[in-house]
Motif scaffolding. Structure first.
Motif, mmCIF file in Angstrom:
data_model
loop_
_atom_site.group_PDB
_atom_site.id
_atom_site.type_symbol
_atom_site.label_atom_id
_atom_site.label_comp_id
_atom_site.label_asym_id
_atom_site.label_seq_id
_atom_site.Cartn_x
_atom_site.Cartn_y
_atom_site.Cartn_z
ATOM 1 N N ASN B 101 43.467 41.357 61.732
ATOM 2 C CA ASN B 101 41.760 41.992 62.662
ATOM 3 C C ASN B 101 41.148 42.849 61.345
ATOM 4 N N VAL B 102 39.611 42.545 61.430
ATOM 5 C CA VAL B 102 39.001 43.147 61.061
ATOM 6 C C VAL B 102 37.727 43.171 62.383
ATOM 7 N N LEU B 111 35.111 45.449 56.575
ATOM 8 C CA LEU B 111 36.275 45.081 55.466
ATOM 9 C C LEU B 111 35.667 46.864 53.895
ATOM 10 N N GLY B 112 36.911 46.959 53.371
ATOM 11 C CA GLY B 112 37.058 47.855 52.361
ATOM 12 C C GLY B 112 35.556 47.505 51.189
ATOM 13 N N LEU C 40 43.862 49.613 64.246
ATOM 14 C CA LEU C 40 43.793 50.065 62.977
ATOM 15 C C LEU C 40 44.566 49.595 61.758
ATOM 16 N N PHE C 41 42.689 49.512 61.208
ATOM 17 C CA PHE C 41 42.874 48.747 60.234
ATOM 18 C C PHE C 41 41.738 49.447 58.364
ATOM 19 N N CYS C 42 43.189 49.110 57.806
ATOM 20 C CA CYS C 42 43.558 50.192 56.118
ATOM 21 C C CYS C 42 41.766 49.150 55.026
ATOM 22 N N ARG C 43 41.501 49.987 54.614
ATOM 23 C CA ARG C 43 40.374 49.605 53.955
ATOM 24 C C ARG C 43 40.755 49.337 52.916
ATOM 25 N N VAL C 98 47.757 44.919 56.066
ATOM 26 C CA VAL C 98 46.585 46.488 55.994
ATOM 27 C C VAL C 98 46.248 46.070 57.791
ATOM 28 N N GLN C 99 46.762 46.349 58.600
ATOM 29 C CA GLN C 99 45.997 46.430 59.908
ATOM 30 C C GLN C 99 47.485 46.186 61.222
#
Lengths: 138, 138, 138
Positions: B101-102, B111-112, C40-43, C98-99
């Motif tokens: 998921n983004v 995106l980072g 939730l998404f970790c950048r 990351v998600q």
């Protein structure tokens, strides 16, 4: 756009991979949503979800063996309150995942030809398990 | 709220990580959805999806090497019908994942700075691959 | 159906698992969405997200130790520009994710009794981290 939610209850009779594709497909087909996104969520820390090969039983045997060796019983774990299979179960859950997404198109799961949805039970003496199904679409 | 869906077809020319960020970004930018959630789903059991460092090529080399050593060819697998790279491909897929998921904000992928989206091809002689893109938002 | 989005900023003070369940729950409870899906998404590429056991501290110790041993510092990595903890951090991120998705029902996260949401910080000297929260529902 609308959504639908359901709690799928299942009681695995053994450790390892149990296919749940047909139960999931059955619920999805009754929601009247032809295009959208299905999310599955496993409400446990010692069982996980996996999309994997649905044809050869040998693939599932090798998968189970691989994770048994990667996160073995009898390693020097600090946490062993609930027996030797407890901490390996948490590790295997962390290495796989407790949630999955599967797109839906034309009322059908967009799984590939060889993909099945599995509950990956990591405890030797499994308890009943709850998997939340959520479908959003139109 | 509305949704949009697309099947991205790609044919990796080698084993390992191939960046697909630009193809994904291009499709998202044309959907007229400024805020929402993108989900990617890989319809295969021997290729997976990964969000990872998009700057240093060395990171990707180390990632590929790490997974090659974690799930090596030549281990004593029960399943080897399709060659020595077959079962390692299933294991690497299980250790990573087939969906991502983004979030999308202001029409852009959230995106980072150092994150790219990769198809992680695990077969030595790759076939064409299908990745479903689903965007919901407004 | 509507959606809501937020960037949760956190600065872990150490490597390892930091629970963020209460911050996430607090934000969700203010969105006025009683049924839906939280993502939730970790950048970042050297920190990840994990849903795991929230009771015994020993489980988290064992989890951290397991991943430290699986992706050790000092292996012969090609990429070591940012120190010995750099490449292990990327590997641990790839092995977890990351998600995350968590369903919401009756205004509450559908986490199981023993499930907490954790940021899994993999760098020895952590930077501030951004986690995107997205909630869709009604």
């Amino acid at each position: 756009m609308r959504q639908s939610m359901h709690v799928l209850r299942t009681h695995p009779n053994r450790r390892g991979l149990s296919e749940i594709t047909e139960s999931v497909r059955g619920w999805v087909s009754k929601q009247g949503i032809s295009q959208g996104m299905l999310t599955l969520f496993c409400r446990h820390t010692s069982a996980s979800l996996l999309i994997q090969e649905n044809a050869a039983r040998a693939v599932r045997n090798d998968l189970e063996k691989f994770f048994d060796e990667l996160a073995p019983e009898g390693a020097n774990y600090e946490h062993d309150d609930e027996g030797p299979d407890d901490m390996p179960a948490h590790l295997k859950t962390a290495l796989t995942q407790v949630q999955l997404n599967v797109p839906v198109m034309g009322g059908k799961l967009m799984l590939g030809t060889w993909q099945g949805i599995y509950l990956f039970e990591h405890r030797a003496h499994p308890s009943p398990r709850e998997i939340v199904l959520h479908l959003v679409g139109e």
